[in-house]
Design an enzyme around this catalytic site. Structure first.
Site, PDB file in Angstrom:
ATOM      1  N   ARG A 125      46.028  56.458  39.329  1.00 38.14           N
ATOM      2  CA  ARG A 125      45.311  57.042  38.113  1.00 38.14           C
ATOM      3  C   ARG A 125      44.613  55.876  37.238  1.00 38.14           C
ATOM      4  O   ARG A 125      43.765  56.228  36.718  1.00 38.14           O
ATOM      5  CB  ARG A 125      46.526  57.712  37.320  1.00 38.14           C
ATOM      6  CG  ARG A 125      46.077  58.377  36.097  1.00 38.14           C
ATOM      7  CD  ARG A 125      47.017  59.421  35.280  1.00 38.14           C
ATOM      8  NE  ARG A 125      48.219  58.693  34.954  1.00 38.14           N
ATOM      9  CZ  ARG A 125      48.244  58.248  33.663  1.00 38.14           C
ATOM     10  NH1 ARG A 125      47.330  58.263  32.954  1.00 38.14           N
ATOM     11  NH2 ARG A 125      49.422  57.531  33.522  1.00 38.14           N
ATOM     12  N   PHE A 126      45.383  54.697  36.896  1.00 30.89           N
ATOM     13  CA  PHE A 126      44.575  53.692  36.249  1.00 30.89           C
ATOM     14  C   PHE A 126      43.606  53.233  37.093  1.00 30.89           C
ATOM     15  O   PHE A 126      42.408  53.146  36.334  1.00 30.89           O
ATOM     16  CB  PHE A 126      45.510  52.571  36.083  1.00 30.89           C
ATOM     17  CG  PHE A 126      46.719  52.860  35.158  1.00 30.89           C
ATOM     18  CD1 PHE A 126      47.021  54.279  34.405  1.00 30.89           C
ATOM     19  CD2 PHE A 126      47.791  51.780  34.876  1.00 30.89           C
ATOM     20  CE1 PHE A 126      47.817  54.156  33.480  1.00 30.89           C
ATOM     21  CE2 PHE A 126      48.788  52.107  34.087  1.00 30.89           C
ATOM     22  CZ  PHE A 126      48.893  53.272  33.338  1.00 30.89           C
ATOM     23  N   ARG A 340      41.480  41.586  42.779  1.00 32.44           N
ATOM     24  CA  ARG A 340      42.197  40.386  42.635  1.00 32.44           C
ATOM     25  C   ARG A 340      43.464  40.157  43.492  1.00 32.44           C
ATOM     26  O   ARG A 340      44.399  40.924  43.488  1.00 32.44           O
ATOM     27  CB  ARG A 340      42.876  40.280  41.457  1.00 32.44           C
ATOM     28  CG  ARG A 340      43.468  38.838  41.012  1.00 32.44           C
ATOM     29  CD  ARG A 340      43.567  38.458  39.590  1.00 32.44           C
ATOM     30  NE  ARG A 340      44.327  39.148  38.693  1.00 32.44           N
ATOM     31  CZ  ARG A 340      44.714  39.190  37.473  1.00 32.44           C
ATOM     32  NH1 ARG A 340      44.225  37.880  36.953  1.00 32.44           N
ATOM     33  NH2 ARG A 340      45.831  39.966  36.728  1.00 32.44           N
ATOM     34  N   PHE A 458      43.549  32.698  28.859  1.00 29.54           N
ATOM     35  CA  PHE A 458      43.991  31.621  27.950  1.00 29.54           C
ATOM     36  C   PHE A 458      45.641  31.916  27.973  1.00 29.54           C
ATOM     37  O   PHE A 458      46.489  31.193  27.617  1.00 29.54           O
ATOM     38  CB  PHE A 458      43.607  31.766  26.667  1.00 29.54           C
ATOM     39  CG  PHE A 458      43.954  33.017  25.971  1.00 29.54           C
ATOM     40  CD1 PHE A 458      45.070  33.260  25.253  1.00 29.54           C
ATOM     41  CD2 PHE A 458      43.103  34.267  26.041  1.00 29.54           C
ATOM     42  CE1 PHE A 458      45.564  34.295  24.539  1.00 29.54           C
ATOM     43  CE2 PHE A 458      43.410  35.301  25.334  1.00 29.54           C
ATOM     44  CZ  PHE A 458      44.358  35.267  24.453  1.00 29.54           C
ATOM     45  N   LEU A 459      46.176  33.076  28.688  1.00 29.67           N
ATOM     46  CA  LEU A 459      47.499  33.545  28.476  1.00 29.67           C
ATOM     47  C   LEU A 459      48.240  32.675  29.675  1.00 29.67           C
ATOM     48  O   LEU A 459      49.101  31.918  29.301  1.00 29.67           O
ATOM     49  CB  LEU A 459      47.775  34.840  28.780  1.00 29.67           C
ATOM     50  CG  LEU A 459      47.108  35.862  27.684  1.00 29.67           C
ATOM     51  CD1 LEU A 459      47.230  37.246  28.230  1.00 29.67           C
ATOM     52  CD2 LEU A 459      47.975  35.703  26.386  1.00 29.67           C
ATOM     53  N   ASP A 631      51.721  41.359  30.586  1.00 31.26           N
ATOM     54  CA  ASP A 631      51.479  41.301  32.180  1.00 31.26           C
ATOM     55  C   ASP A 631      52.579  39.902  32.239  1.00 31.26           C
ATOM     56  O   ASP A 631      53.177  39.418  31.544  1.00 31.26           O
ATOM     57  CB  ASP A 631      50.315  41.437  32.815  1.00 31.26           C
ATOM     58  CG  ASP A 631      49.424  40.055  32.575  1.00 31.26           C
ATOM     59  OD1 ASP A 631      49.665  39.101  31.828  1.00 31.26           O
ATOM     60  OD2 ASP A 631      48.441  40.339  33.068  1.00 31.26           O
TER      61      ASP A 631
END
Length: 725
Positions: A125-126, A340, A458-459, A631
């Site tokens: 769905r996403f 990815r 950056f995370l 995430d």
């Protein structure tokens, strides 16, 4: 026990073997024998190289740890530190000048600037919502978010609120005046739009007629020229559509019958097999690969229930218009898709090699996602992705140019197995590890004929920053990290190096995620900073956010901005190497408690869904009940920060355990309305998710580069085994 099939020297999980042979391969022109024989050779040759690269990571980290330990209690010597990094081969000599040579790149990547979505491909769905987010309703995005204030009687309410609707219309008209100004007058006063003699004609309420200041912005229309249903305009390379229907509820209230402005929004989407999914075994991987296959063949579909009715969501068709001269214009109806793959770290038992070892998951992803993409390349699809014959693969979490070169080698070997021309497989390089940042030019050079994307994450990059300098001392609080010297230099360096290596016109230079999907007014105010920084794409958390972020690319001509930025002094590697150490650790007890609680709550809120429900990306309420997109990257920061403070005595293990237990009660409360949720309190010792969260912090210094995957994968497998899943 996993049922396996012997294929040459490989032991392949039957669920994967059957999927590949019965679903993925038919229609590709590749025979099963050719594929599996080739895959085995790739695995046998490259798995040992993969292992050696991981050993190099550990070796360098051990040397850096030792350097800091030997200088404990001394002031940090930046000059000696830099020389040491050069000596051990962490900081390499700058690569000689070169220009990227990537060819056959779709316009969405090479010549356009706009938002980018990242979604877990494990969730059909996403994935469909993101694919269809190429075009988004500006009216819906404004009406349904906090961009439009609820003051003055403009509440959202259950039914249509005309006061709010009028504010939406006024906002959209102001956008039209800015992006497609009229020769005279304003779109605010428009009473009709029509096409006459090949031009857009706008009637105004004073009885006059006018046209666009720049007539070339009008491209095409739908319906009857005298009374079009849609008018297509273009500005800064992005399309938008004035939709007209005087009989619609909104159109009835509009002088020109305008019912909406449709924005070209998510130009590209990353279908993620990595940080936003929880895939720990062959069954999980097949879900991912099957959804990717549906996207590549154009037949992915999902039953969706909304408002008491059920319908099937599919991938949108292309959009068809009539040009002013009567000819047909077709525009891409969907976001251009990247996939990815996972990085080099993890293995997966979907395949065991000739020695019975799990095969590196990144090698598996490279083989299977590329095989599946042949359906798009061959035209064996009802929904074309690449128009230029390319496959776009994002490769995350690479450490330095050797690892980028390994990816380049892997992709070449996969192309040979699949019979694809060299450099069909393009690579997006995530600049999210410190050793890649300081050697970025050399990393790009290692894949210079494949590179289509560099992006600052950056995370994750902050997680690696903390772990690399774990032994140097206590780091600043999480909220202060964004104002540290290294991070600004890191963000600028990515743009500087990208422009210097000729990525403009060939590749995306991207920026990171807006992590607060409910705070769209703040995003609209702040995220314009990304195109101003020279990024021709930046990450957004939802299709609605993509529609709103598209407005920024109408305000900023990114390619002109890049030309300006190319003249500035490049970012300093010395600034990038500035360690974010706290100047002192004399925080108050209350400040320390708040920091620990905030991180503990975020860790638990994410980990409990990962372990118990297999959800790898979700909107997790923070300690103040603000929904944040979490995430594995956000988990890496939180767990590494607490591990760092624990290592340097800012906090004790007792404090960590006490906070986690208290926050578990908060997380349980926040999830109380979810019928499938399993509370963590009070049985902490026997709760797999709670123990995983605790392990991530207490064992944080020992996790490879601070990654969370080893603990999460092992604990999710434990949970599945314990519950017969």
């Amino acid at each position: 026990m996993t049922e396996r099939v012997q294929v040459g020297g490989l032991q392949v999980a039957k669920v994967l073997f059957d999927f590949v042979n019965n679903e993925a391969i038919p229609g590709t022109g590749v025979s099963a024998d050719t594929f599996w024989t080739g895959a085995e050779a790739v695995i046998n040759d490259l798995a040992p190289k993969n292992k050696a690269l991981l050993a190099k990571r550990d070796e360098l980290q051990a040397k850096i740890d030792g350097w800091h330990q030997a200088r404990a209690g001394q002031a940090h010597d930046a000059v000696a530190y830099k020389a040491f990094l050069e000596e051990i081969g962490y900081l390499l000599p700058e690569a000689e000048d070169f220009q990227a040579g990537t060819q056959n790149v779709d316009d969405e990547i090479a010549r356009m600037a706009g938002p980018q979505l990242v979604v877990p491909v494990m969730n059909a769905r996403f994935a469909l919502n993101a694919s269809n987010a190429r075009w988004g309703s500006l009216y819906d995005a404004l009406y349904g978010t906090d961009v439009i204030s609820e003051e003055g009687g403009a509440e959202k309410g259950k039914g249509y609120n005309k006061v709010r609707g009028d504010k939406v219309i006024a906002f959209a008209r102001a956008f039209l005046d800015e992006a497609a100004p009229l020769e005279s007058g304003s779109h605010v006063d428009a009473t009709s739009y029509s096409v006459k003699n090949g031009a857009l004609v706008v009637a105004l309420k004073n009885g006059s007629e006018t046209g666009l200041k720049n007539a070339g912005q009008f491209l095409a229309f739908q319906g009857d020229a005298a009374k079009p249903q849609a008018v297509l305009l273009k500005h800064n390379g992005l399309h938008f559509e004035i939709q007209i229907d005087p009989s619609s509820p909104v159109g009835q209230t509009d002088a020109a019958g305008v019912k909406d402005v449709l924005m070209e929004a998510a130009l590209t989407t990353i279908m993620d097999c990595e940080d936003s999914v929880a895939a720990v075994d062959a069954d999980d991987k097949v879900v991912i690969y099957r959804n990717w296959l549906g996207l590549m063949k154009g037949d992915l579909a999902e039953e969706v229930s909304k408002g008491g009715s059920t319908f099937t969501r599919t991938m949108n068709p292309d959009r068809v218009y009539t040009r002013a001269d009567g000819s047909e214009l077709t525009l891409h109806g969907r976001s251009l898709l990247f996939v990815r793959n996972v990085g080099h770290l993890m293995t997966n038992d979907a395949i065991l090699d000739k020695d019975g070892n799990e095969v590196p998951e990144g090698i598996q992803d490279g083989l299977f996602t590329s095989l599946i993409a042949i359906h798009d390349l061959n035209g064996n699809t009802s929904r074309k992705n690449s128009r230029t014959g390319s496959v776009y693969i994002v490769k995350p979490k690479m450490h330095g140019p050797e690892e980028a070169a390994f990816t380049n080698e892997l992709f070449g070997r996969v192309e040979d197995v699949l019979g694809l021309p060299r450099n069909t497989l393009k690579v997006g390089i995530m600049d999210e590890e410190r050793r890649t940042t300081v050697n970025l030019k050399a990393c790009i050079k290692a894949a210079k004929d494949r590179v289509v994307f560099i992006n600052t994450g950056f995370l994750d990059r902050t997680g690696d920053e903390i772990h690399t300098s774990m032994e140097a001392g206590a780091v600043v609080r999480k909220g202060a990290m964004k104002s540290e010297k290294w991070i600004g230099a890191y963000e600028n360096n990515n743009v500087d190096v990208g422009l210097a290596t000729g990525l403009q016109g060939k590749a995306q230079i991207g920026k990171g995620m807006w992590a607060m999907p409910d705070l769209m007014a703040a995003m609209l105010e702040q995220k314009i900073g990304h195109p101003l920084a020279g990024a021709n794409t930046a990450w957004v958390p939802s299709p609605t956010a993509a529609t709103l972020h598209a407005l920024h690319y109408h305000k900023v001509d990114v390619f002109a901005r890049q030309a300006e930025l190319a003249k500035r002094t490049p970012a300093s590697v010395d600034d990038i190497l500035t360690i974010p150490l706290a100047p002192n650790t004399n925080w108050t007890a209350e400040e320390i408690k708040n920091e620990v609680d905030n991180n503990a709550q975020g860790i638990l809120g994410y980990v409990v869904r990962w372990i118990d429900q297999g959800v790898g990306c979700s909107k997790v309420p923070d300690i103040n009940d603000v929904g944040l997109m979490e995430d594995r990257a956000t988990l890496r920061i939180s767990s590494q920060l607490l591990a760092n403070w624990l290592r340097h005595g800012v906090i004790s293990q007792e404090q960590v355990v006490e906070s986690l237990k208290r926050m578990a009660v908060v997380v349980d409360r926040q999830n109380a309305s979810d019928p499938s949720y399993r509370p963590m309190a009070p049985n902490f010792d026997d709760n797999v998710a709670f123990q995983a969260a605790l392990e991530l912090v207490v064992e944080g210094t020992r996790q490879p580069n601070g990654y969370t995957e080893p603990v999460l994968h092992r604990r999710r497998r434990e949970f599945k085994a314990k519950n017969g899943l």
